[in-house]
Enzyme design. Structure first.
Site, PDB file in Angstrom:
ATOM      1  N   ALA A   1       0.791  -1.102   0.397  1.00  0.00           N
ATOM      2  CA  ALA A   1      -0.119   0.034   0.074  1.00  0.00           C
ATOM      3  C   ALA A   1       0.660   1.036   0.400  1.00  0.00           C
ATOM      4  CB  ALA A   1      -0.321  -0.258   0.956  1.00  0.00           C
TER       5      ALA A   1
ATOM      6  N   GLY B   1       1.104  -5.206   0.989  1.00  0.00           N
ATOM      7  CA  GLY B   1      -0.696  -5.807  -0.067  1.00  0.00           C
ATOM      8  C   GLY B   1      -0.121  -5.882  -1.342  1.00  0.00           C
TER       9      GLY B   1
ATOM     10  N   GLU C   1      -0.078  -9.865  -0.146  1.00  0.00           N
ATOM     11  CA  GLU C   1      -1.673  -9.623  -0.368  1.00  0.00           C
ATOM     12  C   GLU C   1      -2.225  -9.904  -1.399  1.00  0.00           C
ATOM     13  OE1 GLU C   1      -1.968  -8.086   4.338  1.00  0.00           O
ATOM     14  OE2 GLU C   1      -1.547  -7.069   2.891  1.00  0.00           O
TER      15      GLU C   1
ATOM     16  N   GLU D   1       5.927  -4.852   6.740  1.00  0.00           N
ATOM     17  CA  GLU D   1       4.663  -3.891   8.069  1.00  0.00           C
ATOM     18  C   GLU D   1       5.641  -3.961   9.112  1.00  0.00           C
ATOM     19  OE1 GLU D   1       3.440  -6.634   6.618  1.00  0.00           O
ATOM     20  OE2 GLU D   1       1.663  -5.829   5.187  1.00  0.00           O
TER      21      GLU D   1
HETATM   22  N1  DAK Z   1       4.651   3.305  -0.337  1.00  0.00           N
HETATM   23  C1  DAK Z   1       4.967   4.635  -1.276  1.00  0.00           C
HETATM   24  N2  DAK Z   1       6.189   4.415  -1.602  1.00  0.00           N
HETATM   25  C2  DAK Z   1       6.721   3.520  -1.980  1.00  0.00           C
HETATM   26  C3  DAK Z   1       6.619   2.248  -1.594  1.00  0.00           C
HETATM   27  C4  DAK Z   1       5.558   2.385  -1.160  1.00  0.00           C
HETATM   28  N3  DAK Z   1       4.806   0.905   0.300  1.00  0.00           N
HETATM   29  N4  DAK Z   1       7.589   1.706  -1.821  1.00  0.00           N
HETATM   30  C5  DAK Z   1       8.950   2.492  -2.907  1.00  0.00           C
HETATM   31  N5  DAK Z   1       8.162   3.370  -2.364  1.00  0.00           N
HETATM   32  C6  DAK Z   1       8.519   5.002  -3.313  1.00  0.00           C
HETATM   33  C7  DAK Z   1       9.687   5.173  -2.756  1.00  0.00           C
HETATM   34  O1  DAK Z   1       9.676   6.115  -2.020  1.00  0.00           O
HETATM   35  C8  DAK Z   1      10.320   5.269  -3.621  1.00  0.00           C
HETATM   36  O2  DAK Z   1       9.507   7.070  -3.825  1.00  0.00           O
HETATM   37  P1  DAK Z   1      10.889   8.192  -4.808  1.00  0.00           P
HETATM   38  O3  DAK Z   1      11.314   8.261  -3.355  1.00  0.00           O
HETATM   39  O4  DAK Z   1      11.930   8.318  -5.567  1.00  0.00           O
HETATM   40  O5  DAK Z   1       9.708   8.646  -5.270  1.00  0.00           O
HETATM   41  C9  DAK Z   1      10.518   4.449  -5.189  1.00  0.00           C
HETATM   42  O6  DAK Z   1       8.868   4.289  -4.822  1.00  0.00           O
HETATM   43  C10 DAK Z   1      11.318   3.654  -4.510  1.00  0.00           C
HETATM   44  O7  DAK Z   1      11.954   3.367  -3.925  1.00  0.00           O
HETATM   45  P2  DAK Z   1      13.079   3.049  -2.995  1.00  0.00           P
HETATM   46  O8  DAK Z   1      13.644   4.205  -3.232  1.00  0.00           O
HETATM   47  O9  DAK Z   1      12.726   3.187  -1.890  1.00  0.00           O
HETATM   48  O10 DAK Z   1      13.347   1.605  -3.525  1.00  0.00           O
HETATM   49  P3  DAK Z   1      14.741   0.295  -3.012  1.00  0.00           P
HETATM   50  O11 DAK Z   1      15.309  -0.191  -4.366  1.00  0.00           O
HETATM   51  O12 DAK Z   1      15.735   1.378  -2.442  1.00  0.00           O
HETATM   52  O13 DAK Z   1      14.007   0.091  -2.429  1.00  0.00           O
HETATM   53  C11 DAK Z   1      12.590  -1.174  -1.521  1.00  0.00           C
HETATM   54  C12 DAK Z   1      12.538  -0.969  -2.449  1.00  0.00           C
HETATM   55  C13 DAK Z   1      10.903  -2.344  -2.310  1.00  0.00           C
HETATM   56  C14 DAK Z   1      13.046  -1.924  -0.356  1.00  0.00           C
HETATM   57  C15 DAK Z   1      11.580  -0.243  -0.645  1.00  0.00           C
HETATM   58  O14 DAK Z   1      11.290   0.909  -1.263  1.00  0.00           O
HETATM   59  C16 DAK Z   1      10.249  -0.602   0.723  1.00  0.00           C
HETATM   60  O15 DAK Z   1      10.776  -1.070   1.619  1.00  0.00           O
HETATM   61  N6  DAK Z   1       8.975  -0.105   0.253  1.00  0.00           N
HETATM   62  C17 DAK Z   1       7.716  -0.576   1.610  1.00  0.00           C
HETATM   63  C18 DAK Z   1       7.936  -1.851   1.494  1.00  0.00           C
HETATM   64  C19 DAK Z   1       7.045  -2.236   2.366  1.00  0.00           C
HETATM   65  O16 DAK Z   1       6.990  -1.151   4.067  1.00  0.00           O
HETATM   66  N7  DAK Z   1       5.348  -1.965   1.977  1.00  0.00           N
HETATM   67  C20 DAK Z   1       4.332  -2.517   3.144  1.00  0.00           C
HETATM   68  C21 DAK Z   1       4.033  -1.027   3.027  1.00  0.00           C
HETATM   69  S1  DAK Z   1       1.878  -1.686   4.002  1.00  0.00           S
HETATM   70  C22 DAK Z   1      -5.489  -1.857   4.724  1.00  0.00           C
HETATM   71  C23 DAK Z   1      -4.882  -3.450   4.327  1.00  0.00           C
HETATM   72  C24 DAK Z   1      -3.558  -3.321   4.427  1.00  0.00           C
HETATM   73  C25 DAK Z   1      -2.767  -2.334   4.080  1.00  0.00           C
HETATM   74  C26 DAK Z   1      -3.339  -1.326   3.966  1.00  0.00           C
HETATM   75  C27 DAK Z   1      -4.515  -0.534   4.165  1.00  0.00           C
HETATM   76  N8  DAK Z   1      -6.925  -1.575   4.944  1.00  0.00           N
HETATM   77  C28 DAK Z   1      -7.109  -2.494   5.732  1.00  0.00           C
HETATM   78  C29 DAK Z   1      -7.549  -0.431   4.832  1.00  0.00           C
HETATM   79  C30 DAK Z   1      -1.410  -2.596   3.602  1.00  0.00           C
HETATM   80  C31 DAK Z   1      -0.283  -2.273   4.187  1.00  0.00           C
HETATM   81  C32 DAK Z   1       1.293  -2.247   3.664  1.00  0.00           C
HETATM   82  O17 DAK Z   1       1.677  -2.860   1.986  1.00  0.00           O
END
Ligand code: DAK
Length: 258
Positions: free
Chosen positions: A66, A109, A112, A132
């Site tokens: 997400a 997400g 998921e 997360e």
């Molecule tokens: N959200 C927003 N932007 C993201 C992102 C994310 N999840 N993942 C990557 N990006 C963006 C980065 O901010 C960056 O953007 P700029 O700064 O260049 O504008 C661009 O994508 C490239 O990312 P990185 O520079 O970080 O790239 P790297 O290769 O260094 O790293 C990475 C890749 C995938 C390891 C890293 O980006 C990372 O750790 N990303 C976050 C992964 C994460 O934590 N995912 C879980 C998110 S929480 C719901 C239920 C479920 C959910 C939501 C609601 N309800 C019940 C309503 C789900 C929640 C989630 O998924």
């Protein structure tokens, strides 16, 4: 075919293909993108010429979760009212077989979303994770339930509690992915599988899909209800906002346990 901003929808033979198309943000699933994804899938599900559907992000990235920037200031009530979960529930009602064609990151997400599909085909560069916890949250769209059922409690706990990712080979070994293919062939191979499914008798296919889903999800809904509420509750903690803000500011988070 409808026009979308964040997803591409196309048809190859009897196979619908929905491609997540926000590559600069690693296909982070922002609200409007989720809405388009669900609309596109429902459109293909309603199309009589389509017998199977592939969801992919192409050969580089599936979805990094997400959109954290969307959620970093959210309160539990904001998350509840956005009703993104209502969208996930609609995905569960798609009657045709869904194939997730996963290359690169399938995180949070994104993982998921793949687990909402019927078959996961992984490219050799795929990385599956529920990270997360690293931003002060926990899975909120079925990850604690479906990952645990897919790969077993102990490996799921290792992934969810530490943020560990699985490679494609590990995902195959532990039953999360059904097949591993070279990354440049990920879409072709998934469509080839879709065409194979499209040749099967449609009613048997539909009922078999439903039976498998019932086997997988029986009473999992109770767990998902618990997960959803605890996920929302985490938005009342300072640590969740610190974790998400730290991700955005590209620094290490400092957690206070509050
Ligand atoms: N959200 C927003 N932007 C993201 C992102 C994310 N999840 N993942 C990557 N990006 C963006 C980065 O901010 C960056 O953007 P700029 O700064 O260049 O504008 C661009 O994508 C490239 O990312 P990185 O520079 O970080 O790239 P790297 O290769 O260094 O790293 C990475 C890749 C995938 C390891 C890293 O980006 C990372 O750790 N990303 C976050 C992964 C994460 O934590 N995912 C879980 C998110 S929480 C719901 C239920 C479920 C959910 C939501 C609601 N309800 C019940 C309503 C789900 C929640 C989630 O998924």
């Amino acid at each position: 075919m409808a026009e979308y901003e964040y997803v591409l929808s196309s048809i190859d033979g009897a196979v619908g293909i929905v491609t997540l198309n926000r590559p600069k943000q690693l296909n982070a699933l922002a609200g409007p993108m989720m809405r388009e994804l669900v609309d596109a899938l429902e459109g293909l599900d309603a199309n009589q010429d389509v017998r199977a559907i592939v969801i992919t992000g192409g050969p580089t990235v599936f979805a990094a979760g997400a959109d954290i920037k969307d959620m970093s200031d959210a309160t539990p009530v904001d998350m509840l009212l956005r009703n993104n979960i209502g969208l996930w529930d609609r995905l569960k009602k798609v009657s045709k077989p869904l194939i997730a064609a996963v290359a690169g990151y399938a995180l949070g997400g994104g993982c998921e979303l793949a687990m909402l599909c019927d078959i996961i085909v992984a490219a050799e560069n795929a990385r599956f994770g529920q990270p997360e916890i690293n931003i002060g949250l926990m899975p909120g769209a079925g990850g604690t339930q479906r990952l645990t059922r897919s790969i077993g409690k102990f490996l799921a706990a290792d992934m969810i509690l530490t943020g560990r990712m699985l490679s494609a080979e590990e995902a195959l070994q532990h039953g999360l992915a059904a097949r591993v293919v070279p990354h440049e062939l990920i879409v072709d191979e998934a469509v080839r599988l879709g065409k194979q499914l499209a040749k099967q008798p449609p009613v048997a296919l539909r009922l078999a899909k439903e039976a498998i889903t019932r086997a997988f999800e029986g009473r999992v809904d109770d767990g998902i209800e618990f997960e959803r509420k605890t996920f929302y509750l985490l938005f009342a903690t300072q640590d969740a906002h610190e974790g998400m803000q730290a991700f955005i500011e590209r620094r290490q988070p400092t957690y206070q346990g509050r």
